[in-house]
Design a protein around this motif. Sequence first.
Motif, short mmCIF file in Angstrom:
data_model
loop_
_atom_site.label_atom_id
_atom_site.label_comp_id
_atom_site.label_asym_id
_atom_site.label_seq_id
_atom_site.Cartn_x
_atom_site.Cartn_y
_atom_site.Cartn_z
N TYR A 73 0.85 -1.20 0.00
CA TYR A 73 0.00 0.00 0.00
C TYR A 73 0.88 1.24 0.00
O TYR A 73 1.89 1.31 0.72
CB TYR A 73 -0.90 0.02 1.24
CG TYR A 73 -1.98 -1.04 1.21
CD1 TYR A 73 -3.21 -0.78 0.60
CD2 TYR A 73 -1.79 -2.29 1.79
CE1 TYR A 73 -4.21 -1.75 0.57
CE2 TYR A 73 -2.77 -3.25 1.77
CZ TYR A 73 -3.99 -2.98 1.16
OH TYR A 73 -4.97 -3.94 1.13
N SER A 109 -4.17 0.78 6.01
CA SER A 109 -4.71 -0.15 5.01
C SER A 109 -4.32 -1.59 5.34
O SER A 109 -5.14 -2.51 5.25
CB SER A 109 -4.20 0.21 3.62
OG SER A 109 -4.75 1.42 3.17
N ALA A 161 -9.69 -2.17 1.61
CA ALA A 161 -8.81 -1.53 2.59
C ALA A 161 -8.12 -0.31 2.00
O ALA A 161 -7.92 0.69 2.70
CB ALA A 161 -7.78 -2.54 3.09
N ALA A 162 -7.77 -0.38 0.74
CA ALA A 162 -7.17 0.78 0.07
C ALA A 162 -8.17 1.91 -0.08
O ALA A 162 -7.86 3.09 0.15
CB ALA A 162 -6.61 0.37 -1.29
N THR A 201 -8.83 4.09 3.12
CA THR A 201 -7.81 5.04 3.56
C THR A 201 -7.36 6.00 2.48
O THR A 201 -6.71 7.00 2.77
CB THR A 201 -6.57 4.28 4.06
OG1 THR A 201 -6.02 3.53 2.97
CG2 THR A 201 -6.92 3.34 5.20
#
Length: 384
Positions: free
Chosen positions: A172, A192, A259-260, A263
Amino acid sequence: MNDPLFENITKIHGDLCEISRYLYEHPELGDREYKSMKQLTDLLVSHDFTIETGTAGRPTAFKAVFNGEKPGPVIAYLAEYDALPEVGHGCGHNLIGTMSVGAGIILSKQVAEIGGSVVVLGTPAEETNGAKVPMSEQGIFNEIDVAMMVHPGDQSYESGDSLAMDAIQFAYFGKSSHAAASPEKGINALDSVIQLFNGINALREHLPDDVRIHGIIAEGGSAANVVPDKAVAQFYIRAKERAVLNDVVTKVMNIANAAAMMTGARLESSNYELSYDNMITNKQLSNVFSKHLQDISGVPVLPAKQSYGSIDMGNVSHVVPAIHPYIGLDEPGLVAHTKEFADKTITAKGQQVIADGALALARTGYEVITDSVLLKAIQTEFHK
């Protein structure tokens, strides 16, 4: 009783034990096994095998071939010889390599009479980035009828199964800033990764019992007062069957992408090691080997244990009939990947295992070459 295979193993047993000890004393990590490869190939050359190195684009891989004068089945023995960091040969690959080379040599002495061919494949880096994967993909096994190897263990076990495995890295990328003075200007890549772990942990409740997911945070930032602009997680994802694994990986990838998004970080995913397929044991071939090993060693061969590990022999078993049994060091409870296991390989029992394993492999190959009904049954089972 005249048994040329037994007579031939006694002639080369000393050479095999010397090589096994050399490998123990000079352990080499995967794809760096240059000295180990030379020890094994030099012995094969001295017994009239033709050698090709750099097989499947791997510098420490090799293919050794001995052709009989008459056509017949092609028997392959797979040799491993990579060691573990710090532990050395805690998985007994010094025994695996010498047993396969020994089996190839003693069976080669008979193919002039019975026909067929013997192939010994040197397969580096089983512990990390197994060479059997590209070998399977690049057609190395296309002309081979059966593929065999035997692994040392605490006791002898029949060839069983293993889990398919993907090794996936999630990197990430965010934006650094002062974590106290201007946190609003940063994008926290570590957040992330944390959400990725949380999402995977929530997923576990809804996965089949055979699925295993385990990972680490390889990179998580450099200072607590700096918003991490890069964070990396690495996971092994495993399942008993490749189709199930593919479905689980899709779900994990959805979590990773989410998750990316949560954030604002950017995700790059990749396979950091080669993927392994699940092992499919050919029962017909396995039964023959187990019979010979039990006759030779005088020790029962136990039913296969449920395996939650992954091996690149699994990829081989999807393209050719294959087995991956275990030969016992007669120490129940002995744990692999330890210094104690490595030390056991150079004891008198370890030396006996070399002779017994090589002879059982060779007798199995001999039977496949000389019994057309058996070979047909092996092939029928494989195609089913």
